[in-house]
Design a protein around this motif. Structure first.
Motif, PDB file in Angstrom:
ATOM      1  N   LEU A 128       0.953  -1.343  -0.257  1.00  0.00           N
ATOM      2  CA  LEU A 128       0.174   0.112  -0.077  1.00  0.00           C
ATOM      3  C   LEU A 128       0.503   1.726  -0.404  1.00  0.00           C
ATOM      4  N   THR A 129       0.416   1.853  -1.217  1.00  0.00           N
ATOM      5  CA  THR A 129       2.090   3.186  -0.884  1.00  0.00           C
ATOM      6  C   THR A 129       0.237   4.778  -0.234  1.00  0.00           C
ATOM      7  N   ARG A 130       1.638   5.604   0.090  1.00  0.00           N
ATOM      8  CA  ARG A 130       0.603   6.748   0.636  1.00  0.00           C
ATOM      9  C   ARG A 130       1.307   8.059   0.017  1.00  0.00           C
ATOM     10  N   HIS A 131       0.052   8.762   0.021  1.00  0.00           N
ATOM     11  CA  HIS A 131       0.545   9.851  -1.174  1.00  0.00           C
ATOM     12  C   HIS A 131       0.140  11.105  -0.872  1.00  0.00           C
ATOM     13  N   THR A 132       0.949  11.854  -0.191  1.00  0.00           N
ATOM     14  CA  THR A 132       0.439  13.018   0.672  1.00  0.00           C
ATOM     15  C   THR A 132       0.814  14.845   0.127  1.00  0.00           C
ATOM     16  N   ASN A 133      -0.031  15.144  -0.501  1.00  0.00           N
ATOM     17  CA  ASN A 133       0.252  16.816  -1.149  1.00  0.00           C
ATOM     18  C   ASN A 133       0.167  17.383  -0.122  1.00  0.00           C
ATOM     19  N   THR A 134       1.733  17.660  -0.294  1.00  0.00           N
ATOM     20  CA  THR A 134       2.688  18.613   0.917  1.00  0.00           C
ATOM     21  C   THR A 134       3.079  20.398   0.308  1.00  0.00           C
ATOM     22  N   ALA A 135       1.707  20.296  -0.606  1.00  0.00           N
ATOM     23  CA  ALA A 135       1.348  21.506  -1.183  1.00  0.00           C
ATOM     24  C   ALA A 135       0.912  22.426  -0.434  1.00  0.00           C
ATOM     25  N   PHE A 136       0.088  22.303   0.491  1.00  0.00           N
ATOM     26  CA  PHE A 136      -0.121  23.147   1.130  1.00  0.00           C
ATOM     27  C   PHE A 136       0.366  23.091   3.170  1.00  0.00           C
ATOM     28  N   ASN A 137       1.625  23.755   2.961  1.00  0.00           N
ATOM     29  CA  ASN A 137       2.593  23.374   4.389  1.00  0.00           C
ATOM     30  C   ASN A 137       2.230  24.182   5.017  1.00  0.00           C
ATOM     31  N   ARG A 138       1.113  23.905   6.394  1.00  0.00           N
ATOM     32  CA  ARG A 138       1.076  24.411   7.635  1.00  0.00           C
ATOM     33  C   ARG A 138       1.175  24.182   8.986  1.00  0.00           C
ATOM     34  N   LEU A 139       0.926  25.073  10.071  1.00  0.00           N
ATOM     35  CA  LEU A 139       1.215  24.412  11.405  1.00  0.00           C
ATOM     36  C   LEU A 139       0.015  23.828  11.587  1.00  0.00           C
ATOM     37  N   PRO A 140       0.018  22.338  11.845  1.00  0.00           N
ATOM     38  CA  PRO A 140      -1.210  21.612  11.605  1.00  0.00           C
ATOM     39  C   PRO A 140      -2.284  22.045  13.102  1.00  0.00           C
ATOM     40  N   SER A 141      -3.060  21.336  12.653  1.00  0.00           N
ATOM     41  CA  SER A 141      -3.491  22.031  13.972  1.00  0.00           C
ATOM     42  C   SER A 141      -4.022  20.592  14.624  1.00  0.00           C
ATOM     43  N   ARG A 142      -4.408  20.100  16.620  1.00  0.00           N
ATOM     44  CA  ARG A 142      -4.669  19.155  17.134  1.00  0.00           C
ATOM     45  C   ARG A 142      -5.334  18.301  16.490  1.00  0.00           C
ATOM     46  N   LEU A 143      -6.701  18.522  15.991  1.00  0.00           N
ATOM     47  CA  LEU A 143      -7.436  17.583  14.903  1.00  0.00           C
ATOM     48  C   LEU A 143      -6.204  17.336  13.953  1.00  0.00           C
ATOM     49  N   GLU A 144      -5.391  17.931  13.338  1.00  0.00           N
ATOM     50  CA  GLU A 144      -4.894  17.226  11.995  1.00  0.00           C
ATOM     51  C   GLU A 144      -4.678  16.508  12.548  1.00  0.00           C
ATOM     52  N   LEU A 145      -3.624  17.229  14.044  1.00  0.00           N
ATOM     53  CA  LEU A 145      -2.103  16.270  14.417  1.00  0.00           C
ATOM     54  C   LEU A 145      -2.770  14.394  15.120  1.00  0.00           C
ATOM     55  N   THR A 146      -3.779  14.659  15.691  1.00  0.00           N
ATOM     56  CA  THR A 146      -4.810  13.418  16.164  1.00  0.00           C
ATOM     57  C   THR A 146      -4.588  12.956  14.838  1.00  0.00           C
ATOM     58  N   TYR A 147      -5.508  12.946  13.993  1.00  0.00           N
ATOM     59  CA  TYR A 147      -6.082  12.536  12.665  1.00  0.00           C
ATOM     60  C   TYR A 147      -4.670  11.311  11.717  1.00  0.00           C
ATOM     61  N   LEU A 148      -3.527  12.124  12.124  1.00  0.00           N
ATOM     62  CA  LEU A 148      -2.267  11.816  11.173  1.00  0.00           C
ATOM     63  C   LEU A 148      -2.059  10.798  12.242  1.00  0.00           C
ATOM     64  N   ASP A 149      -2.020  10.811  13.999  1.00  0.00           N
ATOM     65  CA  ASP A 149      -1.274   9.790  14.597  1.00  0.00           C
ATOM     66  C   ASP A 149      -1.877   8.742  14.072  1.00  0.00           C
TER      67      ASP A 149
END
Length: 503
Positions: A128-149
């Motif tokens: 399984l390959t995971r491809h993440t668009n990095t064009a919108f780099n910014r400081l992630p919120s806690r929700l986003e950090l939790t989702y990524l974890d």
């Protein structure tokens, strides 16, 4: 374009259990895609090339609902290029998650990718390959950090064979919770360590007034239950995060659908991910539909009773009559009314607005041939099948076939008995071709369907109502063959299913 089935069929190293595992993964990987804000691509090796250069082919692909896309085109069936093939082979050889050190570009979009081995029974069956668009780099919120974890934890479980879970029922009712509906994180003791804003709002609507984080979820839900005697056993497993299950809870006019995904580190459970969704409006609509269905069933039941009463009165009147022609007319009218009543009786026994017409026809024609003649026995047979037919068309079809079989028994088979064969073929779901053939005396000289009696006239009118046509001809070597076509209407229950919201 090829499908998942087409590609997996080419991967001959995959056994039936491997293929089932990949189907389970694909059935649940939208969750991983949404939590990781990334496209997921499933790769398998196909064996229809030389062993020295086996190709990696895309078997399936999913896009996130929570973030920017990477692949806008359909890539299923495409092969891996040299650089990506190295990444895939490295992942298989090392049997671990391999992250590409450098970002690459896809259609002018900077993309970060990693390869996750799909493990089952101690071996890698796909990548399984995971491809993440990095064009919108910014400081992630806690929700986003939790989702990524959470996405990272699920990726590790995929890489160790801990996800998906075999035999984990998630229920058949509509309204399955998704990432955007609400997310809770539980520790191993069932205490809430994180709650997304939508999850907090859903629990508040359920009646919980206070904080959610640092509270025991099972205690929150238990305190809100109004009827503890009707507790669903699966609810305990869900709110403690101990089993990959799905359940629902109702309180204060609100319905929540909850799904638990235990998080593991090897053999140890380290917590749980809980998805929850407010399905109050969906359940309200379902209850309304059930009420309407019950009302419709009652109407069909009462119509059936009234028609049976009319048919009984017509039979009673025919017995008291002295004119043989009038008695025969009353008996025919009673039979036709009874045929209509039989359709309504079938409709009163189901929640659907269509019927299994083969069952209706069996009951109808069995009754017809039993009383059609006092002479030798007449038998009938059904070949092919009608399938499910809407209520509006079922009545017309039943009356047409009852009339045709009655005519065959009375006029073609009355003297010597015989057999009537009804053959039904459906073409493209709603086009119906029916032939009624007997081995009797055949058509009388000078037969003209439009002027041969009320029966044939009513049959022609009913066929026209079904947007079809009908012909009478002699059968070979003997007998009569009646063939008609019909264009069945789409059932209302099918329309209603299409109008319901997605789960």
């Amino acid at each position: 374009m090829p499908t998942l089935y087409d590609v997996l069929k080419r991967a001959r190293y995959l056994g039936p259990e491997d293929i089932e595992w990949l189907h389970l993964l694909v059935g649940d990987w939208q969750l991983v895609s949404d939590l990781g804000f990334s496209d997921l691509v499933l790769w398998v090796r196909v064996d229809d090339v030389t062993a020295a250069d086996r190709a990696w082919v895309v078997a399936n692909h999913v896009r996130p609902n929570t973030g920017p896309l990477v692949f806008f085109d359909d890539i299923v069936g495409s092969s891996a290029g040299p650089d990506r093939r190295v990444l895939l082979e490295t992942c298989v050889a090392q049997q671990r998650i391999v992250k590409d050190q450098d970002s690459h570009w896809n259609a002018e979009v900077s993309v970060r990718q990693e390869a996750i081995p799909v493990m089952r029974a101690g071996r890698v069956i796909a990548v399984l390959t995971r491809h993440t668009n990095t064009a919108f780099n910014r400081l992630p919120s806690r929700l986003e950090l939790t989702y990524l974890d959470l996405a990272e934890q699920l990726a590790k479980m995929i890489a160790t064979g801990g996800f998906p879970t075999i035999g984990a029922p998630t229920g058949q009712r509509r309204g399955a919770p998704r990432v955007g509906d609400g997310v809770l994180c539980l520790d191993v003791e069932g205490c809430v360590t994180y709650a997304s804003p939508n999850a907090i709002s859903a629990l508040h609507r359920l009646g919980h007034p206070g904080d959610v984080v640092d509270e025991i979820l099972s205690r929150i839900i238990t305190d809100l239950l109004e009827d503890h005697t009707a507790l669903d056993e699966s609810l305990v497993l869900v709110v403690t995060g101990r089993a990959p299950w799905r359940s629902e809870v109702d309180a204060r006019g609100t319905s929540l659908s909850l799904r638990a995904i235990p998080l593991t580190d090897g053999p140890d459970r380290v917590g749980a991910l809980i998805l929850l969704r407010d399905v109050s409006e969906l359940r309200r609509r379902e209850r309304e539909l059930m009420t309407k269905d019950a009302t419709i069933r009652e109407i069909h039941h009462r119509v059936k009773n009234n028609l049976q009463t009319v048919a009984a009165l017509l039979r009673l009147q025919s017995r008291r009559g002295t004119d043989e022609q009038a008695k025969a007319a009353l008996q025919e009218a009673g039979r036709r009314v009874a045929t209509i009543a039989l359709v309504h009786e079938t409709l009163s026994q189901t929640l659907d607005e269509d019927v299994d017409f083969d069952e209706v026809l069996t009951r109808t024609l069995t009754a017809v041939v039993e009383v059609a003649t006092d002479g030798p026995a007449v038998q009938w047979e059904l070949t092919g099948g009608f399938g499910r037919v809407g209520a509006e068309d079922a009545t017309s079809l039943a009356m047409i076939l009852a009339e045709l079989v009655q005519n065959a028994a009375e006029h073609g088979l009355a003297q010597a008995g015989g057999r009537v064969v009804v053959d039904a073929q459906r073409d493209q779901e709603r086009r119906l071709v029916v032939a009624v053939t007997d081995d009797g005396a055949g058509l009388p000289p000078g037969f003209r369907p439009g002027s041969s009696g009320v029966g044939t006239q009513s049959v022609q009118a009913l066929v026209e109502d079904l947007r079809g046509s009908i012909t009478w001809s002699d059968a070979k070597p003997r007998g009569t063959r009646v063939r008609f076509t019909a264009r069945l209407r789409r059932s209302r229950s099918h329309h209603r299913e299409d109008d319901e919201p997605d789960a």
